[in-house]
Design a protein around this motif. Sequence first.
Motif, short mmCIF file in Angstrom:
data_model
loop_
_atom_site.label_atom_id
_atom_site.label_comp_id
_atom_site.label_asym_id
_atom_site.label_seq_id
_atom_site.Cartn_x
_atom_site.Cartn_y
_atom_site.Cartn_z
N PRO A 30 44.22 46.24 43.89
CA PRO A 30 44.71 45.40 42.99
C PRO A 30 45.08 44.08 42.95
N GLY A 31 45.30 43.75 44.14
CA GLY A 31 45.48 42.48 44.75
C GLY A 31 44.23 41.67 45.15
N HIS A 32 43.07 42.34 45.13
CA HIS A 32 41.84 41.62 45.72
C HIS A 32 41.40 40.75 44.44
N VAL A 33 40.83 39.47 44.78
CA VAL A 33 40.45 38.61 44.00
C VAL A 33 38.97 37.89 44.73
N ALA A 58 47.78 38.28 40.64
CA ALA A 58 46.32 38.42 41.02
C ALA A 58 45.50 38.51 39.82
N GLY A 59 46.12 39.19 38.66
CA GLY A 59 45.30 39.18 37.24
C GLY A 59 44.96 37.88 36.94
N ARG A 60 46.05 36.90 37.03
CA ARG A 60 45.71 35.67 36.50
C ARG A 60 44.63 34.87 37.35
N ARG A 61 44.82 35.02 38.76
CA ARG A 61 43.66 34.24 39.50
C ARG A 61 42.13 35.20 39.38
N ARG A 62 42.48 36.46 39.01
CA ARG A 62 40.93 37.08 38.71
C ARG A 62 40.44 36.37 37.47
N GLY A 63 41.29 36.30 36.53
CA GLY A 63 40.63 35.65 35.25
C GLY A 63 40.20 34.19 35.28
N LEU A 64 40.90 33.23 36.21
CA LEU A 64 40.56 32.12 36.68
C LEU A 64 39.21 32.00 37.37
N ALA A 65 39.07 32.60 38.41
CA ALA A 65 37.98 32.94 39.22
C ALA A 65 36.78 33.34 38.44
N HIS A 66 37.00 34.15 37.45
CA HIS A 66 35.70 34.84 36.51
C HIS A 66 35.30 33.91 35.73
N ARG A 67 36.20 33.06 35.08
CA ARG A 67 35.97 32.04 34.25
C ARG A 67 34.89 30.95 35.17
N VAL A 68 35.15 30.70 36.46
CA VAL A 68 34.49 29.69 37.23
C VAL A 68 33.11 30.39 37.46
N VAL A 81 36.17 24.35 38.05
CA VAL A 81 36.99 24.04 39.06
C VAL A 81 38.02 23.29 39.06
N GLU A 82 37.87 22.15 38.35
CA GLU A 82 38.63 21.25 38.31
C GLU A 82 39.73 21.49 37.21
N GLU A 83 39.44 22.18 36.04
CA GLU A 83 40.24 22.77 35.28
C GLU A 83 41.35 23.69 35.87
N VAL A 84 40.93 24.40 36.87
CA VAL A 84 41.69 25.55 37.29
C VAL A 84 42.80 24.60 38.21
N LEU A 85 42.12 23.54 38.99
CA LEU A 85 43.16 22.71 39.93
C LEU A 85 44.10 22.26 39.00
N GLU A 86 43.88 21.85 37.74
CA GLU A 86 44.67 20.83 37.21
C GLU A 86 46.05 21.95 36.75
#
Length: 86
Positions: A30-33, A58-68, A81-86
């Motif tokens: 569950p922690g893997h992204v 981890a869930g929020r990171r997965r969602g952001l990574a998936h969007r990229v 990527v820029e949006e995630v960094l902001e």
Amino acid sequence: LYILLSKRLCKELNLVIGQVVAVDFSLDDPGHVEVPEELAAALRADESSRREWEALTAGRRRGLAHRVAIAKTPKTRARRVEEVLE
């Protein structure tokens, strides 16, 4: 329990509608992204963003990574990527 399968998968597995099959599954860590390389490189280059990234669930990171990852063009991936960094 019913599971919906695509026509392609049914064809690959030689399954027919109504056929009874045994299914085994296991849960992923569950922690893997899976982080797309563009995003991983940007996080390595920016300590502050990396700390904020690691503070997310981890869930929020997965969602952001998936969007990229689902962006179809390099330009869109870079913008996301820029949006995630902001």
